[in-house]
Design a protein around this motif. Structure first.
Motif, PDB file in Angstrom:
ATOM      1  N   PHE A 212       0.833  -1.202   0.000  1.00  0.00           N
ATOM      2  CA  PHE A 212       0.000   0.000   0.000  1.00  0.00           C
ATOM      3  C   PHE A 212       0.868   1.253   0.000  1.00  0.00           C
ATOM      4  CE2 PHE A 212      -2.777  -3.293   1.465  1.00  0.00           C
ATOM      5  CZ  PHE A 212      -4.031  -2.938   0.998  1.00  0.00           C
ATOM      6  N   ASP A 213       0.249   2.349  -0.418  1.00  0.00           N
ATOM      7  CA  ASP A 213       0.948   3.623  -0.416  1.00  0.00           C
ATOM      8  C   ASP A 213       1.126   4.116   1.015  1.00  0.00           C
ATOM      9  OD1 ASP A 213      -1.590   4.397   0.311  1.00  0.00           O
ATOM     10  OD2 ASP A 213      -1.787   5.960  -1.203  1.00  0.00           O
TER      11      ASP A 213
ATOM     12  N   GLN B  63      -4.155   3.628   1.972  1.00  0.00           N
ATOM     13  CA  GLN B  63      -5.484   3.516   1.382  1.00  0.00           C
ATOM     14  C   GLN B  63      -5.462   2.937  -0.032  1.00  0.00           C
ATOM     15  OE1 GLN B  63      -8.584   4.104   2.890  1.00  0.00           O
ATOM     16  NE2 GLN B  63      -7.174   4.024   4.638  1.00  0.00           N
ATOM     17  N   HIS B  64      -4.356   3.052  -0.710  1.00  0.00           N
ATOM     18  CA  HIS B  64      -4.296   2.608  -2.106  1.00  0.00           C
ATOM     19  C   HIS B  64      -3.361   1.413  -2.232  1.00  0.00           C
ATOM     20  CE1 HIS B  64      -6.549   6.146  -3.290  1.00  0.00           C
ATOM     21  NE2 HIS B  64      -5.687   6.905  -2.624  1.00  0.00           N
ATOM     22  N   GLU B  65      -3.898   0.315  -2.744  1.00  0.00           N
ATOM     23  CA  GLU B  65      -3.115  -0.895  -2.951  1.00  0.00           C
ATOM     24  C   GLU B  65      -2.285  -0.722  -4.220  1.00  0.00           C
ATOM     25  OE1 GLU B  65      -5.363  -4.484  -2.339  1.00  0.00           O
ATOM     26  OE2 GLU B  65      -4.045  -5.644  -3.650  1.00  0.00           O
ATOM     27  N   THR B  66      -0.978  -0.686  -4.058  1.00  0.00           N
ATOM     28  CA  THR B  66      -0.100  -0.418  -5.201  1.00  0.00           C
ATOM     29  C   THR B  66       0.413  -1.679  -5.861  1.00  0.00           C
ATOM     30  OG1 THR B  66       1.819  -0.269  -3.731  1.00  0.00           O
ATOM     31  CG2 THR B  66       0.631   1.771  -4.207  1.00  0.00           C
TER      32      THR B  66
END
Length: 689
Positions: free
Chosen positions: A47-48, A52-55
């Motif tokens: 994640f970032d 919150q954002h799955e990279t």
């Protein structure tokens, strides 16, 4: 957050290792390893920085012995991550794999973010039974693990290793101890920074305690049903992670704050003991959420009955951790060693320890869990304390554990309360507690320091409230007063709750000082509940587990200094009297008689009839130490009593009824022992020729 997550993630199989579980940053990258014995596939999710954002979502390429692992170059300290585990969703067989649920690494050293309660956190469809399968993604509502570096520049790297016979424990809550302290800056209150602030260390040093025992600091879940009622899981006995500290006690996610606090305590000569919950987790029963263990390998991590759909519960929380499984036991041992070797804590108090000693045949004091700790060269050397009960059959085991474990002794709590409440026939029970409870602990080569003596703890009335309330007042808990114990052995001394009556207030102070001194002068290891040394009240709430507010936060500005002076004087006396603590339960024989004798107020040694005198409220314990010092401790729960002293001149060392409890005075022949008080006198001892 020193490294950026690469867009294209590739593994270096030559550096992948299964032997160290969790996220291990090394060799310019990080090795990830997770145990799941029945999984078909394990995906690592990166994640970032905001979590919150799955990279990236990548399948761990290697597996042996149920350990899925892989090494990723370029991923380092600060990386946020979680797992998705694929496998059968077969609840009746004990399997609850659901890759739609982001799972926390059981070995995560730090967390970022909190649980945001949402129906997607459950592996089944909420509102239906647990055999259904929920396909919603839970990642947005889950905390993320953080890759951390274990290094730290310790100011004091050596362990304190305070002897048990010199130990005085102070049980405290990180937040409750600091939230209302006027000497701590607002930004630090409720955190480890506040916990180790100078005003706290100065108070504990002045009081004379040698160890602080912290209510759970492992990351824990704040139960949704409490949140909906405007309450919270204040005590923290609902573990989410056995490695990561609770984020609410940090000013950031940085676990170095914990190390700094421990370092400061050690510099002040105070050990740090953790209250740890390895008997269950926050996932509850089969109707609970899927946050970590349940989705990783439900059948391995939790005890189940013959019907594997349901987990076995001896804790009253919905599940029981399966420490009989070797990999689950390894996780617990790895956690304990981590907190000792990396975080430098000095010991542990095991919540509901009877659960940890259970096997298929019930409680086994020689079982796998405790045998493993006893042979471990790291863990066997630190302080180990058992809460010797759980709610299962045969769960009450006070005195049933093995050396080197010590045990909370609720029998001491109850008998000391009853004696000072002026219950009948309490001289005999009190003598047992003053001697270290030999009936419970004088066996199997256990010392008297096996007994952790206390008169109040976090669970129950504060010591002041035992003198201010006849009944519990738990209405704020939202259960219509049904929760909490009814047998509090309390007495409001004439008014329920606060009062302006000077006589009642004086009676309460007398009883508090006397009861606390009794704990501090008993053989064994004394423990003080934070705030009891200055009269902390919880307004009669004896089950304040859900009260994260002024009910539980210590009210430093209303502290009664006379109580603190009395407690400090008793601690100092315990420390200064050489040979006072006798690990042999007072059984030693001296040339002229027993090292321990019991005296009646009339001056004679107690007779069998005296011990059965139900109305006797005053007695003395006389100790002759190996260094030829006579110590006479008089405990008077009744009205003022004339006490005939043994021959010779005696020096008064403590009087809990006095404004200056440590003031010296000399007495010969007899003295008047004031009502509801403890008096200690000494004289050099010289046996007759």
């Amino acid at each position: 957050m020193t490294d950026q997550t690469p867009v294209d993630v590739t593994f270096d199989l030559s550096l992948a290792r299964p032997d160290k579980l969790g996220a291990d940053p090394r060799d310019g990258g990080t090795n990830f390893a997770l145990f799941s014995n029945s999984a078909d596939k394990v995906e690592l999710c990166l994640f970032d920085e905001g979590g919150q954002h799955e990279t990236a979502r990548i399948t761990l390429p290697c597996m042996e012995g149920g350990v899925w692992h892989g090494f990723i170059p370029g991923v380092g300290v600060g990386q946020r991550y979680g797992y998705r585990v694929h496998g059968p969703y077969a609840p009746k067989k004990g399997h609850r794999y659901n890759p739609n649920k982001l799972l926390l690494d059981p070995y995560a050293r730090a967390l970022m973010g909190n649980i945001q309660w949402d129906d997607s956190l459950f592996g089944y469809k909420v509102g239906e039974d647990d055999l259904t399968f929920d396909e919603r993604d839970s990642a947005a509502f889950m905390p993320k693990g953080v890759v951390v570096d274990d290094s730290y520049a310790w100011d004091r790297s050596d362990a304190l290793r305070t002897r048990w016979d010199q130990t005085v424990i102070y049980e405290a809550h990180v937040k409750g101890l600091t939230m209302r302290h006027p000497g701590i800056v607002q930004a630090d209150r409720g955190t480890f920074a506040g916990l180790s602030a100078d005003p706290v260390l100065e108070h504990l040093t002045k009081l004379g305690v040698t160890a602080i025992e912290l209510l759970p600091i492992h990351a824990f879940a704040n139960d949704n049903y409490l949140i909906e009622k405007g309450l919270s899981n204040y005590w923290g006995y609902n573990t989410l992670s056995f490695f990561a500290p609770h984020q609410g006690y940090l000013k950031s996610w940085d676990i170095q704050e914990v190390k700094t606090a421990i370092d400061r305590f050690h510099a002040a000569g105070i050990e740090v003991i953790l209250d740890v919950v390895y008997n269950h987790t926050c996932e509850g029963n089969e109707m609970g959420p899927t946050l970590s263990f349940r989705g990783i390998d439900n059948e391995s991590y939790y005890m189940t009955g013959e019907d594997k759909r349901h987990v076995y519960d001896t804790t009253g929380t919905g599940n029981t951790l399966n420490v009989q499984h070797p990999m689950v036991l390894r996780m617990v041992m790895d956690s304990l060693r981590y907190w000792v070797e990396v975080m430098h804590v000095d010991g542990f108090r095991f919540d509901l320890a009877s659960t940890l000693a259970r096997d298929s045949d019930g409680f086994d004091r020689s079982g796998n869990f405790f045998a493993t700790i006893r042979q471990d060269p790291v863990l066997s050397a630190v302080k180990l304390i058992a809460e010797p009960w759980d709610i299962g059959d045969g769960g009450y085991q006070v005195g049933g554990f093995v050396w080197p474990f010590r045990e909370w002794n609720d029998k001491a709590r109850d008998d000391i309360r009853a004696f000072w409440r002026r219950d009948d026939s309490m001289t005999g029970p009190l003598s047992e507690r003053l001697s270290g409870s030999p009936v419970q602990f004088d066996h199997d080569n256990r010392p008297a320091t096996s007994s952790i003596n206390f008169v109040a703890a976090h669970d129950g009335f504060t010591l002041w409230d035992t003198t201010a309330y006849n009944d519990k007042h738990n209405e704020a808990n939202g259960e219509d007063g049904r929760d909490g114990h009814d047998n509090n052995l309390s007495d409001n001394l004439g008014a329920e709750g606060p009062t302006d009556d000077a006589d009642i207030m004086e009676a309460r102070r007398r009883r508090v000082k006397a009861a606390q001194a009794t704990v501090l002068l008993a053989q064994g290891v004394p423990m003080i509940l934070a705030g009891d040394e200055f009269g902390q009240t919880q307004d009669g709430n004896n089950n304040a587990y859900c009260q994260d507010n002024e009910i539980t936060w210590l009210n430093w500005e209303e502290a009664d200094d006379s109580l603190t002076r009395s407690a400090a004087a008793a601690i100092a006396l315990r420390r200064d009297l050489e040979g006072f603590v006798d690990t042999n339960f007072g059984n030693a024989d001296l040339s002229d008689g027993k090292a321990t004798r019991w005296h009646h107020p009339e001056g004679r040694e107690m007779t069998e009839d005296d011990w059965h005198d139900g109305g006797l409220r005053c007695l003395a314990k006389r100790i002759t130490t190996a260094s030829d010092c006579d110590i006479l401790m008089i405990f008077n729960a009744g009205d003022p009593a004339e006490f005939t002293l043994p021959d010779g001149e005696w020096v008064q060392r403590l009087d809990t009824s006095a404004d200056d409890p440590a003031a010296d005075a000399t007495h010969e022949g007899s003295l008047t022992v004031d009502w509801q008080s403890v008096v200690v006198l000494t004289q050099d001892y010289a046996p007759e020729e």
